[in-house]
Design an enzyme around this catalytic site. Structure first.
Site, mmCIF file in Angstrom:
data_model
loop_
_atom_site.group_PDB
_atom_site.id
_atom_site.type_symbol
_atom_site.label_atom_id
_atom_site.label_comp_id
_atom_site.label_asym_id
_atom_site.label_seq_id
_atom_site.Cartn_x
_atom_site.Cartn_y
_atom_site.Cartn_z
ATOM 1 N N LYS A 14 4.091 1.920 -2.749
ATOM 2 C CA LYS A 14 4.837 3.482 -3.269
ATOM 3 C C LYS A 14 6.050 3.371 -2.694
ATOM 4 C CE LYS A 14 0.054 5.149 -1.689
ATOM 5 N NZ LYS A 14 -0.691 4.796 -2.495
ATOM 6 N N SER B 256 0.940 -0.736 0.193
ATOM 7 C CA SER B 256 -0.192 -0.361 -0.461
ATOM 8 C C SER B 256 0.702 1.035 -0.076
ATOM 9 C CB SER B 256 -0.710 -0.212 1.552
ATOM 10 O OG SER B 256 -2.232 0.873 0.378
ATOM 11 N N TRP C 220 -10.280 0.752 -5.663
ATOM 12 C CA TRP C 220 -9.471 1.958 -4.569
ATOM 13 C C TRP C 220 -8.030 1.853 -5.031
ATOM 14 C CZ3 TRP C 220 -10.970 6.023 -3.522
ATOM 15 C CH2 TRP C 220 -10.410 7.462 -3.248
ATOM 16 N N HIS D 145 -7.501 -5.770 0.372
ATOM 17 C CA HIS D 145 -6.277 -4.838 0.049
ATOM 18 C C HIS D 145 -5.602 -5.273 1.445
ATOM 19 C CE1 HIS D 145 -3.999 -1.548 0.169
ATOM 20 N NE2 HIS D 145 -4.308 -0.958 0.965
HETATM 21 C C1 GTR Z 1 -5.459 4.700 1.915
HETATM 22 C C2 GTR Z 1 -4.991 5.799 0.798
HETATM 23 C C3 GTR Z 1 -3.792 4.503 0.011
HETATM 24 C C4 GTR Z 1 -3.231 3.587 -0.004
HETATM 25 C C5 GTR Z 1 -4.100 3.016 1.561
HETATM 26 C C6 GTR Z 1 -2.486 1.952 2.619
HETATM 27 O O1 GTR Z 1 -6.283 5.760 2.597
HETATM 28 O O2 GTR Z 1 -5.903 5.708 -0.049
HETATM 29 O O3 GTR Z 1 -3.578 5.717 -1.197
HETATM 30 O O4 GTR Z 1 -1.796 4.126 0.729
HETATM 31 O O5 GTR Z 1 -4.766 3.891 2.137
HETATM 32 O O6 GTR Z 1 -1.512 2.448 2.932
HETATM 33 O O7 GTR Z 1 -3.038 1.295 3.719
#
Ligand code: GTR
Length: 398
Positions: free
Chosen positions: A241, A237, A328, A379
């Site tokens: 990045k 997540s 997402w 996720h």
């Molecule tokens: C979310 C965000 C994502 C992702 C995620 C995470 O809220 O929108 O870009 O990075 O968090 O890190 O779990």
């Protein structure tokens, strides 16, 4: 989901043809030399000045103190070592690295390195893992609650990784830079920048986490049980990045894995599917440099897209993982950044993923030095993901 995937993929092909060896002015990079000497530095400059900010060099005084060590972790499977990795002489700035090294080894082993969200203690049932220290907690977001042990244990399949011959190392990302907008007063920005005024290109939090990963690699270079030339950097997540940016900026990382990295990670920005630049910059104003905000709602005006971040990793192996319910993070866009980067792997003489049909759920694809899968579900990081990462790493790091 399957239908959605197909639909979006078709739409993408119709509307975009992103290839990393093509420059915005239409010129094509035709040789490895031209990529290394001209285009890669140009892109690096763009990503630094427009997206992640300019990261500083090494820490002023990196040194390691072993806090705890035992050869009996997981019933004797591994040696656990916990290290205070300090960035300055005064040891005001440090992270606590948790390492497991397989005991069954013939020589230095390859390793996975990644930051974690909730603290080292939250990655495992191992009762000997140290809890976060009070001085660190004082710098975390207001109201921060320490999670119980093993909260995120399912994301760190230590025994599986160790049994496959890899060491594994992790630290809490908040130790490097707390994940909230504190005006860059907490965390390593203070150490590295002091009172220097910030501008649009100043490094932000994702860049700081990536910097922390590089400092851990500096340390791993001194660990005799680990082969520091065979370290895979991994992240989930926001930390996915981060692993991509760490892989781009630090070419010592031998292999790069992003899991569900989504917007501003592997996902193609121009698709504006799921999270967009406007949303990410509003919700997390501290993650990217200020110049990045000028592309809010103007993704099609960006002089780069995320397939070029993937291309910066070439010719090293790269793996992009997604999850089927994680709209997402735009699994289709994540896949297409691999397809877009393949032309640069080709310059180095390696095949890449070029099929414009998005793979089915749980049909991992490995072509040349690129790997990809879409896990069924949410996720997260699961054993299924680790199974693919380990088997991909086995091809290159063993
Ligand atoms: C979310 C965000 C994502 C992702 C995620 C995470 O809220 O929108 O870009 O990075 O968090 O890190 O779990």
């Amino acid at each position: 989901m399957r239908n959605t995937l197909k639909l979006i993929a078709t739409a993408l092909i119709a509307s975009l043809s992103l290839v990393a060896n093509a420059q915005p002015d239409g010129r094509i990079v035709r040789s490895k030399r031209q990529w290394i000497k001209e285009r890669r530095p140009e892109l690096m400059e763009m990503l630094r000045s427009q997206m992640f900010g300019r990261e500083p060099g090494k820490a002023p005084d990196l040194h390691a103190t072993i806090l705890e060590e035992s050869a009996d972790a997981f019933g004797g499977l591994a040696t656990r070592r916990q290290i205070k990795l300090s960035f300055d002489k005064e040891e005001k700035y440090y992270l606590t690295l948790l390492m497991y090294i397989p005991n069954d080894r013939k020589g230095p082993v390859p390793a996975f390195l990644g930051a974690n969200f909730k603290g080292n203690h939250a990655t495992t049932t191992d009762p000997a893992v140290l809890m976060p220290t009070e001085d660190k907690l004082a710098t975390y977001a207001p109201g921060y609650q320490v999670e119980p042990r093993n909260t995120n244990g399912h994301r760190w399949e230590y025994e599986y990784i160790l049994k496959h011959g890899y060491a594994v190392a992790t630290f809490c990302y908040n130790d490097v830079d707390p994940d909230f907008h504190d005006g860059f007063h907490n965390g390593v920005h203070q150490l590295m920048d002091g009172d220097k005024p910030r501008d649009g290109e100043s490094w932000a939090t994702i860049s700081a986490w990536a910097w922390g990963l590089s400092r851990c690699l500096d340390y791993l270079e001194t660990v005799k049980e680990v082969n520091a030339k065979k370290v895979a950097v991994i992240g989930h997540s926001r930390l996915g990045k981060t692993s991509l940016w760490a892989g781009a900026t630090d070419q010592r990382f031998a292999l790069v894995i992003s899991n569900d990295s989504g917007c501003s990670g592997a996902a193609i920005a121009r698709r504006k599917f799921g999270e967009t630049l406007e949303v990410i910059n509003r919700n997390f104003p501290h993650w990217f440099c200020d110049n990045y905000k000028s592309y809010n709602g103007r993704e099609e005006k960006m002089p780069w897209d995320q397939h070029e971040l993937i291309a910066m990793i070439a010719p090293r192996p790269v793996y992009v993982a997604s999850a089927s319910e994680d709209d997402w993070a735009d699994p289709v866009g994540e896949y297409f950044s691999l397809v877009g980067a393949a032309s640069v792997y080709k310059l180095f003489g390696y095949e890449g993923i070029t099929d414009r049909k998005v793979p089915e759920i749980e049909h991992p694809v490995v072509v040349g030095r690129m790997g990809h899968h879409i896990r069924r579900g949410e996720h997260n990081v699961r054993l299924y993901d680790w199974q693919q990462f380990v088997s991909f790493a086995d091809r290159f790091l063993k």
